[in-house]
Scaffold this motif. Structure first.
Motif, PDB file in Angstrom:
ATOM      1  N   ASP A  38       0.659  -1.327  -0.011  1.00  0.00           N
ATOM      2  CA  ASP A  38      -0.060   0.010   0.080  1.00  0.00           C
ATOM      3  C   ASP A  38       0.917   1.413  -0.082  1.00  0.00           C
ATOM      4  N   PHE A  53       0.137   3.951  -3.049  1.00  0.00           N
ATOM      5  CA  PHE A  53      -1.297   4.312  -2.822  1.00  0.00           C
ATOM      6  C   PHE A  53      -1.400   5.487  -1.876  1.00  0.00           C
ATOM      7  N   ILE A  54      -0.910   5.073  -0.540  1.00  0.00           N
ATOM      8  CA  ILE A  54      -0.832   5.880   0.711  1.00  0.00           C
ATOM      9  C   ILE A  54      -0.169   7.130   0.172  1.00  0.00           C
ATOM     10  N   ASN A 100       0.462   8.652  -2.427  1.00  0.00           N
ATOM     11  CA  ASN A 100      -0.037   9.287  -3.348  1.00  0.00           C
ATOM     12  C   ASN A 100      -1.313  10.074  -2.816  1.00  0.00           C
ATOM     13  N   ASP A 101      -2.085   9.353  -2.005  1.00  0.00           N
ATOM     14  CA  ASP A 101      -3.363   9.703  -1.332  1.00  0.00           C
ATOM     15  C   ASP A 101      -2.923  10.876  -0.210  1.00  0.00           C
ATOM     16  N   ILE A 102      -1.824  10.693   0.398  1.00  0.00           N
ATOM     17  CA  ILE A 102      -1.515  11.796   1.456  1.00  0.00           C
ATOM     18  C   ILE A 102      -1.052  13.141   0.729  1.00  0.00           C
ATOM     19  N   ARG A 149      -2.390  14.015  -2.427  1.00  0.00           N
ATOM     20  CA  ARG A 149      -3.606  14.885  -2.609  1.00  0.00           C
ATOM     21  C   ARG A 149      -4.084  15.462  -1.459  1.00  0.00           C
ATOM     22  N   LYS A 150      -4.263  14.818  -0.222  1.00  0.00           N
ATOM     23  CA  LYS A 150      -5.013  15.479   0.796  1.00  0.00           C
ATOM     24  C   LYS A 150      -4.414  16.820   1.091  1.00  0.00           C
ATOM     25  N   GLU A 194       1.563  10.782   9.171  1.00  0.00           N
ATOM     26  CA  GLU A 194       0.343  10.164   8.816  1.00  0.00           C
ATOM     27  C   GLU A 194       0.826   8.956   7.921  1.00  0.00           C
ATOM     28  N   ARG A 244      -1.039   5.311   8.885  1.00  0.00           N
ATOM     29  CA  ARG A 244      -1.985   4.738   7.741  1.00  0.00           C
ATOM     30  C   ARG A 244      -1.221   3.287   7.199  1.00  0.00           C
TER      31      ARG A 244
END
Length: 454
Positions: free
Chosen positions: A55, A58-59, A61-63, A65-66, A262, A266
Protein backbone atom coordinates in the motif's frame (compact mmCIF):
# COMPACT_ATOMS: atom_id res chain seq x y z
CA UNK A 1 0.74 18.83 16.96
CA UNK A 2 1.02 20.10 13.41
CA UNK A 3 -1.78 22.55 12.63
CA UNK A 4 -3.64 23.00 9.38
CA UNK A 5 -2.32 26.59 9.37
CA UNK A 6 1.17 25.25 8.88
CA UNK A 7 -0.09 23.25 5.91
CA UNK A 8 -1.76 26.33 4.42
CA UNK A 9 1.46 28.31 4.88
CA UNK A 10 3.26 25.84 2.63
CA UNK A 11 1.01 26.48 -0.37
CA UNK A 12 3.20 29.23 -1.76
CA UNK A 13 6.29 27.14 -1.11
CA UNK A 14 4.81 24.32 -3.16
CA UNK A 15 3.33 26.35 -6.02
CA UNK A 16 6.14 28.90 -6.44
CA UNK A 17 9.30 27.57 -4.78
CA UNK A 18 9.51 23.88 -5.80
CA UNK A 19 8.94 22.55 -2.28
CA UNK A 20 8.30 18.83 -2.29
CA UNK A 21 8.63 15.72 -0.20
CA UNK A 22 11.35 14.05 -2.20
CA UNK A 23 10.67 10.56 -0.92
CA UNK A 24 8.76 8.32 1.43
CA UNK A 25 11.10 5.37 1.94
CA UNK A 26 9.95 2.19 3.66
CA UNK A 27 12.80 0.32 5.32
CA UNK A 28 12.27 -3.44 5.45
CA UNK A 29 14.42 -5.97 7.30
CA UNK A 30 15.14 -9.12 5.30
CA UNK A 31 17.02 -10.88 8.09
CA UNK A 32 14.18 -13.40 8.41
CA UNK A 33 14.18 -14.16 4.67
CA UNK A 34 17.23 -16.42 4.48
CA UNK A 35 16.19 -19.79 3.09
CA UNK A 36 17.82 -23.12 2.40
CA UNK A 37 18.99 -22.00 -1.04
CA UNK A 38 18.89 -19.02 -3.38
CA UNK A 39 15.47 -19.94 -4.76
CA UNK A 40 13.80 -20.15 -1.37
CA UNK A 41 15.54 -16.96 -0.22
CA UNK A 42 14.26 -15.09 -3.28
CA UNK A 43 10.72 -16.34 -2.66
CA UNK A 44 10.83 -15.10 0.93
CA UNK A 45 12.31 -11.74 -0.11
CA UNK A 46 9.65 -11.20 -2.77
CA UNK A 47 6.82 -12.18 -0.43
CA UNK A 48 7.96 -9.93 2.42
CA UNK A 49 8.55 -6.86 0.25
CA UNK A 50 5.28 -7.17 -1.65
CA UNK A 51 3.38 -7.74 1.61
CA UNK A 52 4.92 -4.92 3.64
CA UNK A 53 4.96 -2.34 0.83
CA UNK A 54 1.76 -3.25 -1.01
CA UNK A 55 0.00 0.00 0.00
CA UNK A 56 3.04 2.31 0.08
CA UNK A 57 2.51 3.98 -3.29
CA UNK A 58 -1.27 4.31 -2.95
CA UNK A 59 -1.08 5.84 0.54
CA UNK A 60 1.81 8.11 -0.45
CA UNK A 61 -0.18 9.45 -3.40
CA UNK A 62 -3.29 9.83 -1.24
CA UNK A 63 -1.43 11.86 1.40
CA UNK A 64 -0.04 14.06 -1.36
CA UNK A 65 -3.55 14.73 -2.69
CA UNK A 66 -4.95 15.34 0.80
CA UNK A 67 -2.47 18.08 1.68
CA UNK A 68 -1.56 19.27 -1.81
CA UNK A 69 2.07 18.35 -1.17
CA UNK A 70 4.00 16.77 -4.07
CA UNK A 71 5.50 13.46 -2.91
CA UNK A 72 7.88 12.79 -5.76
CA UNK A 73 9.19 9.29 -4.97
CA UNK A 74 8.12 6.22 -3.05
CA UNK A 75 11.03 3.92 -2.34
CA UNK A 76 12.11 0.86 -0.39
CA UNK A 77 15.35 0.22 1.47
CA UNK A 78 16.34 -3.26 2.59
CA UNK A 79 18.91 -5.04 4.74
CA UNK A 80 22.31 -5.13 2.96
CA UNK A 81 22.02 -8.07 0.61
CA UNK A 82 25.56 -9.31 1.30
CA UNK A 83 24.28 -10.27 4.75
CA UNK A 84 21.18 -12.02 3.41
CA UNK A 85 23.02 -13.94 0.72
CA UNK A 86 26.05 -14.90 2.77
CA UNK A 87 24.98 -18.52 3.41
CA UNK A 88 23.21 -19.26 0.12
CA UNK A 89 25.06 -17.32 -2.62
CA UNK A 90 28.02 -19.26 -4.00
CA UNK A 91 28.60 -17.18 -7.13
CA UNK A 92 28.04 -13.72 -8.57
CA UNK A 93 25.17 -15.21 -10.60
CA UNK A 94 23.42 -16.15 -7.36
CA UNK A 95 23.58 -12.53 -6.22
CA UNK A 96 22.33 -11.29 -9.61
CA UNK A 97 19.36 -13.63 -9.18
CA UNK A 98 18.51 -11.83 -5.94
CA UNK A 99 18.91 -8.46 -7.69
CA UNK A 100 16.38 -9.54 -10.31
CA UNK A 101 13.99 -10.59 -7.54
CA UNK A 102 14.34 -7.17 -5.91
CA UNK A 103 13.61 -5.49 -9.24
CA UNK A 104 10.56 -7.68 -9.74
CA UNK A 105 9.28 -6.84 -6.24
CA UNK A 106 9.83 -3.11 -6.82
CA UNK A 107 7.82 -3.32 -10.04
CA UNK A 108 5.05 -5.24 -8.29
CA UNK A 109 4.49 -2.58 -5.62
CA UNK A 110 5.15 0.35 -7.98
CA UNK A 111 8.03 2.08 -6.19
CA UNK A 112 10.63 4.18 -8.02
CA UNK A 113 13.73 2.53 -6.57
CA UNK A 114 14.79 -0.17 -4.13
CA UNK A 115 18.08 0.32 -2.31
CA UNK A 116 20.18 -2.10 -0.31
CA UNK A 117 22.03 -4.21 -2.84
CA UNK A 118 24.86 -3.44 -0.49
CA UNK A 119 27.84 -4.61 1.53
CA UNK A 120 29.42 -3.21 4.69
CA UNK A 121 33.17 -3.74 4.43
CA UNK A 122 34.79 -0.92 6.36
CA UNK A 123 37.33 -3.26 8.00
CA UNK A 124 37.47 -6.15 5.57
CA UNK A 125 35.54 -8.23 3.05
CA UNK A 126 34.08 -11.66 3.68
CA UNK A 127 33.89 -14.00 0.66
CA UNK A 128 30.19 -13.13 0.46
CA UNK A 129 30.91 -9.40 0.47
CA UNK A 130 33.42 -9.79 -2.34
CA UNK A 131 31.00 -11.86 -4.42
CA UNK A 132 28.32 -9.20 -4.06
CA UNK A 133 30.72 -6.39 -5.01
CA UNK A 134 31.87 -8.32 -8.07
CA UNK A 135 28.23 -8.88 -9.05
CA UNK A 136 27.32 -5.17 -8.96
CA UNK A 137 28.03 -4.36 -12.63
CA UNK A 138 25.82 -7.16 -13.95
CA UNK A 139 23.13 -6.55 -11.30
CA UNK A 140 22.82 -2.86 -12.17
CA UNK A 141 22.95 -3.52 -15.91
CA UNK A 142 20.12 -6.06 -15.90
CA UNK A 143 17.75 -4.27 -13.49
CA UNK A 144 16.00 -0.92 -13.65
CA UNK A 145 15.13 -0.05 -10.06
CA UNK A 146 17.83 -1.69 -7.96
CA UNK A 147 20.34 0.66 -6.29
CA UNK A 148 23.62 -0.43 -4.77
CA UNK A 149 26.05 0.87 -2.16
CA UNK A 150 29.17 -0.27 -0.34
CA UNK A 151 30.47 1.19 2.92
CA UNK A 152 34.26 0.92 2.77
CA UNK A 153 35.33 2.97 5.77
CA UNK A 154 34.48 4.52 9.11
CA UNK A 155 36.07 6.71 11.74
CA UNK A 156 36.22 3.73 14.11
CA UNK A 157 37.74 1.18 11.74
CA UNK A 158 39.68 2.98 9.01
CA UNK A 159 39.36 2.32 5.26
CA UNK A 160 39.41 -1.06 3.54
CA UNK A 161 41.70 -0.26 0.61
CA UNK A 162 41.30 -3.72 -0.91
CA UNK A 163 37.61 -2.93 -1.29
CA UNK A 164 38.40 0.55 -2.64
CA UNK A 165 40.64 -0.96 -5.32
CA UNK A 166 38.01 -3.55 -6.28
CA UNK A 167 35.26 -0.96 -6.45
CA UNK A 168 37.25 1.21 -8.86
CA UNK A 169 37.35 -1.80 -11.18
CA UNK A 170 33.63 -2.48 -10.70
CA UNK A 171 32.71 1.15 -11.47
CA UNK A 172 34.57 0.83 -14.78
CA UNK A 173 32.86 -2.45 -15.56
CA UNK A 174 29.43 -1.02 -14.73
CA UNK A 175 30.14 1.91 -17.02
CA UNK A 176 31.05 -0.47 -19.87
CA UNK A 177 27.96 -2.63 -19.42
CA UNK A 178 25.65 0.42 -19.58
CA UNK A 179 27.61 2.50 -22.09
CA UNK A 180 24.66 2.68 -24.50
CA UNK A 181 22.87 4.80 -21.85
CA UNK A 182 25.84 7.07 -21.07
CA UNK A 183 26.99 4.60 -18.40
CA UNK A 184 23.74 5.08 -16.48
CA UNK A 185 24.38 2.07 -14.25
CA UNK A 186 26.97 4.07 -12.31
CA UNK A 187 24.23 6.53 -11.31
CA UNK A 188 22.73 3.74 -9.19
CA UNK A 189 25.88 2.99 -7.21
CA UNK A 190 27.51 4.89 -4.35
CA UNK A 191 30.52 4.28 -2.08
CA UNK A 192 30.32 5.41 1.56
CA UNK A 193 32.39 6.18 4.61
CA UNK A 194 30.37 6.30 7.87
CA UNK A 195 27.13 5.34 6.08
CA UNK A 196 23.99 6.01 8.17
CA UNK A 197 21.52 3.17 8.78
CA UNK A 198 18.44 5.32 8.09
CA UNK A 199 19.17 7.26 4.90
CA UNK A 200 16.00 7.52 2.74
CA UNK A 201 17.80 8.83 -0.36
CA UNK A 202 19.01 6.77 -3.31
CA UNK A 203 21.34 5.39 -4.41
CA UNK A 204 22.77 4.95 -0.92
CA UNK A 205 19.72 3.87 1.07
CA UNK A 206 19.82 0.59 2.96
CA UNK A 207 17.96 -0.68 6.03
CA UNK A 208 20.62 -0.98 8.71
CA UNK A 209 20.83 -3.94 11.06
CA UNK A 210 20.23 -1.58 13.99
CA UNK A 211 16.75 -0.80 12.62
CA UNK A 212 13.48 -2.55 13.45
CA UNK A 213 11.55 -4.89 11.17
CA UNK A 214 9.91 -2.11 9.18
CA UNK A 215 10.06 1.69 9.37
CA UNK A 216 9.02 4.82 7.47
CA UNK A 217 11.67 7.45 6.72
CA UNK A 218 10.88 10.65 4.85
CA UNK A 219 13.21 12.93 2.90
CA UNK A 220 12.12 16.51 2.28
CA UNK A 221 13.75 19.01 -0.02
CA UNK A 222 13.46 22.75 -0.34
CA UNK A 223 16.33 24.52 -2.12
CA UNK A 224 13.85 26.80 -3.89
CA UNK A 225 12.19 27.75 -0.62
CA UNK A 226 15.50 28.67 0.99
CA UNK A 227 16.57 30.70 -2.05
CA UNK A 228 13.27 32.62 -2.12
CA UNK A 229 13.56 33.40 1.59
CA UNK A 230 17.09 34.70 1.11
CA UNK A 231 15.97 36.99 -1.69
CA UNK A 232 13.94 38.85 0.94
CA UNK A 233 17.05 39.61 3.02
CA UNK A 234 19.50 40.33 0.21
CA UNK A 235 22.44 42.41 1.48
CA UNK A 236 21.67 41.86 5.18
CA UNK A 237 24.37 40.73 7.61
CA UNK A 238 25.24 37.15 8.52
CA UNK A 239 23.02 37.11 11.62
CA UNK A 240 19.94 37.89 9.53
CA UNK A 241 21.07 35.43 6.87
CA UNK A 242 21.45 32.61 9.40
CA UNK A 243 18.14 33.31 11.11
CA UNK A 244 16.35 33.27 7.77
CA UNK A 245 17.80 29.90 6.78
CA UNK A 246 16.95 28.39 10.18
CA UNK A 247 13.33 29.58 10.10
CA UNK A 248 12.87 28.34 6.56
CA UNK A 249 14.41 24.95 7.36
CA UNK A 250 12.02 24.65 10.31
CA UNK A 251 8.98 25.16 8.07
CA UNK A 252 10.23 22.71 5.45
CA UNK A 253 10.94 20.05 8.06
CA UNK A 254 7.45 20.44 9.55
CA UNK A 255 6.02 19.46 6.18
CA UNK A 256 8.13 16.31 6.25
CA UNK A 257 7.07 15.58 9.82
CA UNK A 258 3.41 15.85 8.84
CA UNK A 259 3.79 13.45 5.93
CA UNK A 260 5.93 11.01 7.91
CA UNK A 261 3.51 10.78 10.84
CA UNK A 262 0.48 10.28 8.61
CA UNK A 263 2.24 7.69 6.44
CA UNK A 264 3.36 5.86 9.58
CA UNK A 265 -0.16 5.75 11.03
CA UNK A 266 -1.88 4.70 7.82
CA UNK A 267 0.65 2.03 6.93
CA UNK A 268 0.84 0.74 10.50
CA UNK A 269 4.62 1.07 10.44
CA UNK A 270 6.77 2.95 13.01
CA UNK A 271 8.03 6.43 12.07
CA UNK A 272 11.80 6.53 11.79
CA UNK A 273 13.32 9.87 10.80
CA UNK A 274 12.84 12.99 8.70
CA UNK A 275 15.88 13.75 6.57
CA UNK A 276 16.11 17.45 5.78
CA UNK A 277 18.49 17.41 2.85
CA UNK A 278 18.47 20.22 0.33
CA UNK A 279 18.34 17.90 -2.67
CA UNK A 280 18.22 19.83 -5.95
CA UNK A 281 16.62 18.93 -9.27
CA UNK A 282 17.36 20.14 -12.80
CA UNK A 283 14.34 22.51 -12.52
CA UNK A 284 15.12 26.23 -12.53
CA UNK A 285 14.76 27.61 -9.00
CA UNK A 286 15.42 24.27 -7.30
CA UNK A 287 19.18 24.54 -6.93
CA UNK A 288 21.72 24.58 -4.11
CA UNK A 289 24.01 26.43 -6.53
CA UNK A 290 21.43 29.24 -6.71
CA UNK A 291 21.38 29.45 -2.90
CA UNK A 292 25.15 29.90 -2.86
CA UNK A 293 24.83 32.62 -5.47
CA UNK A 294 22.10 34.33 -3.45
CA UNK A 295 24.40 34.27 -0.42
CA UNK A 296 26.82 36.32 -2.48
CA UNK A 297 28.92 34.20 -4.86
CA UNK A 298 29.12 34.81 -8.59
CA UNK A 299 29.21 31.02 -9.10
CA UNK A 300 29.52 27.98 -6.89
CA UNK A 301 33.26 27.39 -6.78
CA UNK A 302 34.24 31.03 -6.34
CA UNK A 303 36.42 31.93 -3.31
CA UNK A 304 34.19 31.79 -0.24
CA UNK A 305 32.17 28.81 -1.50
CA UNK A 306 33.26 26.39 1.23
CA UNK A 307 32.47 28.95 3.94
CA UNK A 308 29.05 29.72 2.43
CA UNK A 309 28.22 26.00 2.16
CA UNK A 310 29.32 25.39 5.76
CA UNK A 311 27.04 28.17 6.94
CA UNK A 312 24.11 26.85 4.88
CA UNK A 313 24.54 23.27 6.06
CA UNK A 314 24.78 24.23 9.73
CA UNK A 315 21.76 26.52 9.71
CA UNK A 316 19.64 23.98 7.85
CA UNK A 317 20.40 21.42 10.56
CA UNK A 318 19.75 23.89 13.40
CA UNK A 319 16.35 24.79 11.98
CA UNK A 320 15.46 21.20 11.17
CA UNK A 321 16.17 19.71 14.59
CA UNK A 322 13.67 22.11 16.18
CA UNK A 323 10.90 20.88 13.88
CA UNK A 324 11.09 17.15 14.54
CA UNK A 325 12.22 14.95 17.40
CA UNK A 326 13.69 12.49 14.91
CA UNK A 327 15.86 14.25 12.35
CA UNK A 328 18.33 11.79 10.87
CA UNK A 329 19.66 10.24 7.71
CA UNK A 330 22.03 12.69 6.07
CA UNK A 331 20.26 16.06 6.59
CA UNK A 332 22.14 18.92 4.99
CA UNK A 333 22.93 20.11 1.48
CA UNK A 334 23.57 17.81 -1.46
CA UNK A 335 25.91 19.19 -4.10
CA UNK A 336 25.45 16.91 -7.10
CA UNK A 337 26.52 18.26 -10.45
CA UNK A 338 24.10 16.59 -12.84
CA UNK A 339 20.97 17.22 -10.73
CA UNK A 340 21.59 20.95 -10.14
CA UNK A 341 21.39 23.35 -13.09
CA UNK A 342 23.50 26.11 -11.52
CA UNK A 343 26.20 23.63 -10.50
CA UNK A 344 26.25 22.47 -14.11
CA UNK A 345 26.55 26.12 -15.19
CA UNK A 346 29.40 26.66 -12.71
CA UNK A 347 31.32 23.71 -14.17
CA UNK A 348 30.70 24.95 -17.71
CA UNK A 349 31.94 28.44 -16.75
CA UNK A 350 35.15 27.02 -15.32
CA UNK A 351 34.31 28.12 -11.77
CA UNK A 352 33.95 24.66 -10.28
CA UNK A 353 36.52 21.86 -10.47
CA UNK A 354 36.62 18.36 -9.04
CA UNK A 355 39.21 19.53 -6.50
CA UNK A 356 36.97 22.38 -5.33
CA UNK A 357 34.03 20.00 -5.04
CA UNK A 358 36.18 17.76 -2.87
CA UNK A 359 36.93 20.70 -0.56
CA UNK A 360 33.22 21.51 -0.37
CA UNK A 361 32.41 17.96 0.70
CA UNK A 362 34.21 18.61 3.99
CA UNK A 363 31.23 20.72 5.05
CA UNK A 364 28.24 19.44 3.02
CA UNK A 365 26.02 16.52 3.94
CA UNK A 366 27.45 13.90 1.61
CA UNK A 367 30.25 14.00 -0.94
CA UNK A 368 31.18 13.81 -4.61
CA UNK A 369 27.78 13.12 -6.08
CA UNK A 370 26.79 12.45 -9.69
CA UNK A 371 30.13 13.50 -11.17
CA UNK A 372 30.57 12.59 -14.84
CA UNK A 373 34.21 12.00 -15.78
CA UNK A 374 35.96 10.89 -18.98
CA UNK A 375 35.25 7.30 -19.96
CA UNK A 376 38.95 6.49 -20.31
CA UNK A 377 39.67 7.32 -16.65
CA UNK A 378 41.55 4.36 -15.17
CA UNK A 379 40.13 2.15 -12.42
CA UNK A 380 43.08 3.13 -10.20
CA UNK A 381 42.29 6.84 -10.59
CA UNK A 382 38.65 6.18 -9.70
CA UNK A 383 39.81 4.27 -6.62
CA UNK A 384 42.13 7.15 -5.72
CA UNK A 385 39.27 9.66 -5.87
CA UNK A 386 37.17 7.34 -3.71
CA UNK A 387 40.03 6.95 -1.20
CA UNK A 388 40.44 10.73 -0.90
CA UNK A 389 36.76 11.21 -0.15
CA UNK A 390 36.66 8.31 2.31
CA UNK A 391 39.61 9.86 4.16
CA UNK A 392 37.71 13.14 4.55
CA UNK A 393 34.81 11.27 6.13
CA UNK A 394 37.01 9.16 8.36
CA UNK A 395 39.08 12.06 9.71
CA UNK A 396 36.16 14.50 10.05
CA UNK A 397 33.81 11.94 11.65
CA UNK A 398 31.11 12.54 9.05
CA UNK A 399 29.39 10.70 6.23
CA UNK A 400 31.05 11.08 2.87
CA UNK A 401 30.20 9.36 -0.39
CA UNK A 402 31.26 9.08 -4.02
CA UNK A 403 29.07 8.55 -7.07
CA UNK A 404 31.26 8.79 -10.16
CA UNK A 405 30.14 8.12 -13.72
CA UNK A 406 32.99 7.41 -16.16
CA UNK A 407 31.01 7.94 -19.37
CA UNK A 408 32.36 5.49 -21.91
CA UNK A 409 33.18 7.09 -25.25
CA UNK A 410 33.01 10.66 -23.97
CA UNK A 411 35.60 13.15 -22.76
CA UNK A 412 35.98 16.67 -21.38
CA UNK A 413 33.78 19.04 -23.36
CA UNK A 414 31.12 16.39 -23.96
CA UNK A 415 27.86 16.00 -22.05
CA UNK A 416 26.17 12.95 -20.51
CA UNK A 417 22.38 12.65 -20.62
CA UNK A 418 20.69 10.71 -17.82
CA UNK A 419 17.10 11.99 -17.96
CA UNK A 420 14.46 12.63 -15.30
CA UNK A 421 15.61 13.79 -11.87
CA UNK A 422 19.18 12.82 -12.80
CA UNK A 423 19.33 15.45 -15.56
CA UNK A 424 22.53 15.85 -17.54
CA UNK A 425 26.16 16.57 -16.71
CA UNK A 426 29.24 18.04 -18.38
CA UNK A 427 32.22 15.68 -18.36
CA UNK A 428 34.65 17.06 -15.78
CA UNK A 429 38.44 16.82 -16.14
CA UNK A 430 40.29 14.47 -13.81
CA UNK A 431 43.90 14.77 -12.62
CA UNK A 432 45.82 12.53 -15.01
CA UNK A 433 48.79 11.74 -12.74
CA UNK A 434 48.90 8.14 -11.56
CA UNK A 435 48.11 6.80 -8.09
CA UNK A 436 48.30 3.14 -9.17
CA UNK A 437 51.20 2.16 -6.89
CA UNK A 438 49.33 3.63 -3.90
CA UNK A 439 46.09 1.79 -4.73
CA UNK A 440 47.92 -1.51 -5.31
CA UNK A 441 49.54 -1.61 -1.86
CA UNK A 442 46.69 -3.67 -0.39
CA UNK A 443 45.37 -3.85 3.16
CA UNK A 444 43.64 -1.04 5.00
CA UNK A 445 44.28 2.47 6.22
CA UNK A 446 44.03 2.42 10.03
CA UNK A 447 41.55 4.43 12.04
CA UNK A 448 42.67 7.93 13.11
CA UNK A 449 43.90 8.55 16.65
CA UNK A 450 40.76 10.42 17.65
CA UNK A 451 38.69 7.28 17.01
CA UNK A 452 39.85 5.83 20.34
CA UNK A 453 37.25 7.30 22.68
CA UNK A 454 36.29 4.31 24.85
Amino acid sequence: MISINEVIETNAMISKMNLDVRTITMGISLLDCVGADVGETCEKIYTKITTKAKDLVFIGNDIGRKYGIPIVNKRISITPIALIGSSVCKSTDDYVTIAKTLDKAADAVGVNFIGGYSALVCKGMTPSDELLIRSIPEALACTGKVCSSVNVGSTKTGIDMDAVKLIGEMVKETAELTKEEDSLGCCKFVVFCNAPDDNPFMAGAFHGVTEGDCVINVGVSGPGVVKSALEEVRGENFEVLCETIKKTAFKVTRVGQLVAKEASERLGVPFGIVDLSLAPTPAIGDSVGEILEEIGLEYAGAPGTTAALALLNDQVKKGGVMASSYVGGLSGAFIPVSEDQRMIDAVSAGALSLEKLEAMTCVCSVGLDMIAIPGDTSAATISGIIADEMALGMINQKTTAVRLIPVIGKGVGDQAEFGGLLGYAPIMPVNRFSCEKFINRGGRIPAPIHSFKN
